[in-house]
Scaffold this motif. Structure first.
Motif, PDB file in Angstrom:
ATOM      1  N   TYR A  89      26.325  18.944  12.200  1.00  0.00           N
ATOM      2  CA  TYR A  89      27.045  19.052  13.527  1.00  0.00           C
ATOM      3  C   TYR A  89      28.881  18.679  13.519  1.00  0.00           C
ATOM      4  N   TYR A  90      29.184  17.517  12.643  1.00  0.00           N
ATOM      5  CA  TYR A  90      30.465  17.041  12.701  1.00  0.00           C
ATOM      6  C   TYR A  90      31.261  18.175  11.974  1.00  0.00           C
ATOM      7  N   ARG A  91      30.897  18.867  11.043  1.00  0.00           N
ATOM      8  CA  ARG A  91      31.696  20.015  10.371  1.00  0.00           C
ATOM      9  C   ARG A  91      31.849  21.042  11.564  1.00  0.00           C
ATOM     10  N   CYS A  92      30.787  21.286  12.191  1.00  0.00           N
ATOM     11  CA  CYS A  92      30.836  22.598  13.191  1.00  0.00           C
ATOM     12  C   CYS A  92      31.683  22.108  14.661  1.00  0.00           C
ATOM     13  N   LEU A  93      31.652  20.743  14.871  1.00  0.00           N
ATOM     14  CA  LEU A  93      32.649  20.225  15.909  1.00  0.00           C
ATOM     15  C   LEU A  93      34.021  20.475  15.524  1.00  0.00           C
ATOM     16  N   LEU A  94      34.311  20.006  14.450  1.00  0.00           N
ATOM     17  CA  LEU A  94      35.796  20.085  13.840  1.00  0.00           C
ATOM     18  C   LEU A  94      35.965  21.544  13.754  1.00  0.00           C
ATOM     19  N   GLY A  95      35.304  22.422  13.391  1.00  0.00           N
ATOM     20  CA  GLY A  95      35.531  23.914  13.214  1.00  0.00           C
ATOM     21  C   GLY A  95      35.789  24.330  14.554  1.00  0.00           C
ATOM     22  N   ALA A  96      35.068  23.943  15.842  1.00  0.00           N
ATOM     23  CA  ALA A  96      35.226  24.316  17.119  1.00  0.00           C
ATOM     24  C   ALA A  96      36.460  24.012  17.679  1.00  0.00           C
ATOM     25  N   VAL A  97      36.934  22.677  17.421  1.00  0.00           N
ATOM     26  CA  VAL A  97      38.315  22.086  17.824  1.00  0.00           C
ATOM     27  C   VAL A  97      39.339  22.726  17.202  1.00  0.00           C
ATOM     28  N   GLY A 114      46.233  15.178  14.661  1.00  0.00           N
ATOM     29  CA  GLY A 114      45.668  15.407  15.959  1.00  0.00           C
ATOM     30  C   GLY A 114      44.120  16.263  16.077  1.00  0.00           C
ATOM     31  N   ARG A 115      43.984  17.058  15.119  1.00  0.00           N
ATOM     32  CA  ARG A 115      42.738  18.107  15.441  1.00  0.00           C
ATOM     33  C   ARG A 115      41.537  16.955  14.797  1.00  0.00           C
ATOM     34  N   LYS A 116      41.841  16.115  13.824  1.00  0.00           N
ATOM     35  CA  LYS A 116      40.642  15.277  13.366  1.00  0.00           C
ATOM     36  C   LYS A 116      40.621  14.099  14.167  1.00  0.00           C
ATOM     37  N   THR A 117      41.719  13.578  14.725  1.00  0.00           N
ATOM     38  CA  THR A 117      41.729  12.544  15.834  1.00  0.00           C
ATOM     39  C   THR A 117      40.760  13.052  17.007  1.00  0.00           C
ATOM     40  N   VAL A 118      40.921  14.110  17.674  1.00  0.00           N
ATOM     41  CA  VAL A 118      40.312  14.658  18.671  1.00  0.00           C
ATOM     42  C   VAL A 118      38.859  14.771  18.524  1.00  0.00           C
ATOM     43  N   CYS A 119      38.688  15.563  17.245  1.00  0.00           N
ATOM     44  CA  CYS A 119      37.342  15.777  16.798  1.00  0.00           C
ATOM     45  C   CYS A 119      36.367  14.389  16.789  1.00  0.00           C
ATOM     46  N   ASP A 120      37.346  13.183  16.279  1.00  0.00           N
ATOM     47  CA  ASP A 120      36.640  11.965  16.204  1.00  0.00           C
ATOM     48  C   ASP A 120      36.180  11.302  17.557  1.00  0.00           C
ATOM     49  N   ILE A 121      37.194  11.579  18.507  1.00  0.00           N
ATOM     50  CA  ILE A 121      36.932  11.163  19.885  1.00  0.00           C
ATOM     51  C   ILE A 121      35.792  11.659  20.259  1.00  0.00           C
ATOM     52  N   ILE A 122      35.530  12.924  20.317  1.00  0.00           N
ATOM     53  CA  ILE A 122      34.444  13.642  20.695  1.00  0.00           C
ATOM     54  C   ILE A 122      33.150  13.141  20.004  1.00  0.00           C
ATOM     55  N   SER A 131      23.761  15.402  23.033  1.00  0.00           N
ATOM     56  CA  SER A 131      24.650  14.382  23.909  1.00  0.00           C
ATOM     57  C   SER A 131      26.000  15.086  24.000  1.00  0.00           C
ATOM     58  N   LEU A 132      26.687  16.192  23.465  1.00  0.00           N
ATOM     59  CA  LEU A 132      27.538  16.956  23.722  1.00  0.00           C
ATOM     60  C   LEU A 132      27.460  17.821  25.024  1.00  0.00           C
ATOM     61  N   ILE A 133      26.156  18.123  25.105  1.00  0.00           N
ATOM     62  CA  ILE A 133      25.900  19.005  26.193  1.00  0.00           C
ATOM     63  C   ILE A 133      25.524  18.080  27.558  1.00  0.00           C
ATOM     64  N   ASP A 134      25.047  17.096  27.211  1.00  0.00           N
ATOM     65  CA  ASP A 134      25.086  16.047  28.322  1.00  0.00           C
ATOM     66  C   ASP A 134      26.231  15.573  29.096  1.00  0.00           C
ATOM     67  N   LYS A 135      27.377  15.469  27.777  1.00  0.00           N
ATOM     68  CA  LYS A 135      28.712  15.003  28.634  1.00  0.00           C
ATOM     69  C   LYS A 135      29.317  16.179  29.127  1.00  0.00           C
ATOM     70  N   LEU A 136      29.023  17.374  28.743  1.00  0.00           N
ATOM     71  CA  LEU A 136      29.301  18.624  29.560  1.00  0.00           C
ATOM     72  C   LEU A 136      28.806  18.671  30.658  1.00  0.00           C
ATOM     73  N   LYS A 154      43.432  11.709  26.438  1.00  0.00           N
ATOM     74  CA  LYS A 154      44.399  10.302  26.220  1.00  0.00           C
ATOM     75  C   LYS A 154      45.566  10.527  25.320  1.00  0.00           C
ATOM     76  N   GLY A 155      46.500   9.746  25.535  1.00  0.00           N
ATOM     77  CA  GLY A 155      47.889   9.976  24.696  1.00  0.00           C
ATOM     78  C   GLY A 155      47.717   9.465  23.249  1.00  0.00           C
ATOM     79  N   LEU A 156      48.287  10.411  22.547  1.00  0.00           N
ATOM     80  CA  LEU A 156      47.961  10.478  21.126  1.00  0.00           C
ATOM     81  C   LEU A 156      49.487  10.207  20.505  1.00  0.00           C
ATOM     82  N   PRO A 157      49.636   9.354  19.387  1.00  0.00           N
ATOM     83  CA  PRO A 157      50.941   9.333  18.796  1.00  0.00           C
ATOM     84  C   PRO A 157      51.570  10.681  18.481  1.00  0.00           C
ATOM     85  N   ALA A 158      52.553  11.147  18.877  1.00  0.00           N
ATOM     86  CA  ALA A 158      53.288  12.461  18.739  1.00  0.00           C
ATOM     87  C   ALA A 158      54.134  12.384  17.230  1.00  0.00           C
ATOM     88  N   LYS A 159      54.000  13.279  16.409  1.00  0.00           N
ATOM     89  CA  LYS A 159      54.875  13.307  15.415  1.00  0.00           C
ATOM     90  C   LYS A 159      56.168  13.568  15.409  1.00  0.00           C
TER      91      LYS A 159
END
Length: 275
Positions: A89-97, A114-122, A131-136, A154-159
């Motif tokens: 699941y996590y690998r697929c989620l990161l791939g989707a992001v 950015g991509r990994k941080t957003v994936c980790d938030i989800i 649970s992803l479908i439930d959230k959606l 949510k705001g993330l630190p910018a490069k």
């Protein structure tokens, strides 16, 4: 369509239907949607992402999170459908992001990791596909801080600069793609600058509701005196109005087209007029 809008139609399938009094304003009709959807499928950025297309041999979202190394990252449809199988699941989620970010040029990597941080938030709020479908399935409310769109944007630190970067465009697009692919009960509009510029005119024509020119657009000058929490809430509020306007337009035209098709008609008509 229970409306009194005058639409100029043509028997030529390559000529769009237009609102008569607006001259060049494409109407929200089934004919226009069919034509534009065909155009979308010819676009190199979107064509691969619409269908179930696996990544190039040797591509790994965890190894290639920031740099694809010239390989195709796979379509978002591929990664979401793989989630429904026995795949990790996590690998697929990161791939989707990564796929959503790449296809839509939403630039998550302008944030630090950015991509990994957003994936980790989800992943933290939705650690499996159920649970992803439930959230959606939760209807969007700009005051619900636990909604997936709120969490992702949510705001993330910018490069390379002080301050935070907000990813409302990515957040709404991710939820739209995910809800469609995973057959969630909710559907989402994708926040887009081009559509936000044109939406007040469509609101005026289809809902008889004249609005300010920037009614549905996130404006930088309005944020000068806002703190970070207020900037985030401002984006959620604008998207809430944006999404609600689109929903009411679709209701008015009896859903002869869907949210994605409305988005595509407006985007392709006005993409050369970006301000």
């Amino acid at each position: 369509m229970n409306m009194s809008i005058s639409i100029v139609k043509s028997d030529n399938p390559y000529v769009l239907d237009y609102i008569e009094e607006k001259n060049t304003m494409p109407a929200l009709t089934r004919k226009n949607a069919d034509f534009i959807e065909a155009v979308v499928r010819l676009d190199s950025n979107y064509a691969k992402d619409i269908l179930y297309n696996p990544p190039s041999d040797g591509y790994d979202p965890e190894m290639n999170v920031s740099d694809s190394g010239g390989k195709f990252c796979g379509s978002s449809e591929y990664w979401f459908k793989e989630m429904m199988k026995e795949s990790e699941y996590y690998r697929c989620l990161l791939g989707a992001v990564i796929a959503v970010d790449t296809t839509n040029s939403t630039h998550l990597e302008a944030c630090l990791n950015g991509r990994k941080t957003v994936c980790d938030i989800i992943y933290k709020c939705a650690p499996n596909v159920e649970s992803l479908i439930d959230k959606l399935n939760e209807p969007f409310n700009p005051n619900n801080k636990d909604h997936l769109i709120s969490l992702i944007s949510k705001g993330l630190p910018a490069k390379g600069k002080v301050g935070l970067r907000y990813n409302i465009s990515f957040a709404t697009k991710f939820c739209a793609y995910a809800a469609n692919s995973l057959d969630a009960s909710e559907r989402y509009s994708k926040y887009d600058d081009v559509v936000s510029d044109a939406l007040p005119e469509y609101s005026k024509v289809y809902l008889n509701e004249p609005h300010r020119k920037s009614q549905y657009k996130i404006m930088q000058h309005k944020q000068k005196k806002m703190n970070e929490l207020e900037k985030h809430q401002y984006r959620l509020d604008v998207f809430g109005e944006y999404s609600d306007c689109i929903k009411r337009i679709l209701e008015k035209i009896d859903y002869v087209i869907n949210r994605d098709e409305l988005d595509h008609i407006i985007w392709y008509a006005y993409k050369g007029d970006v301000k």
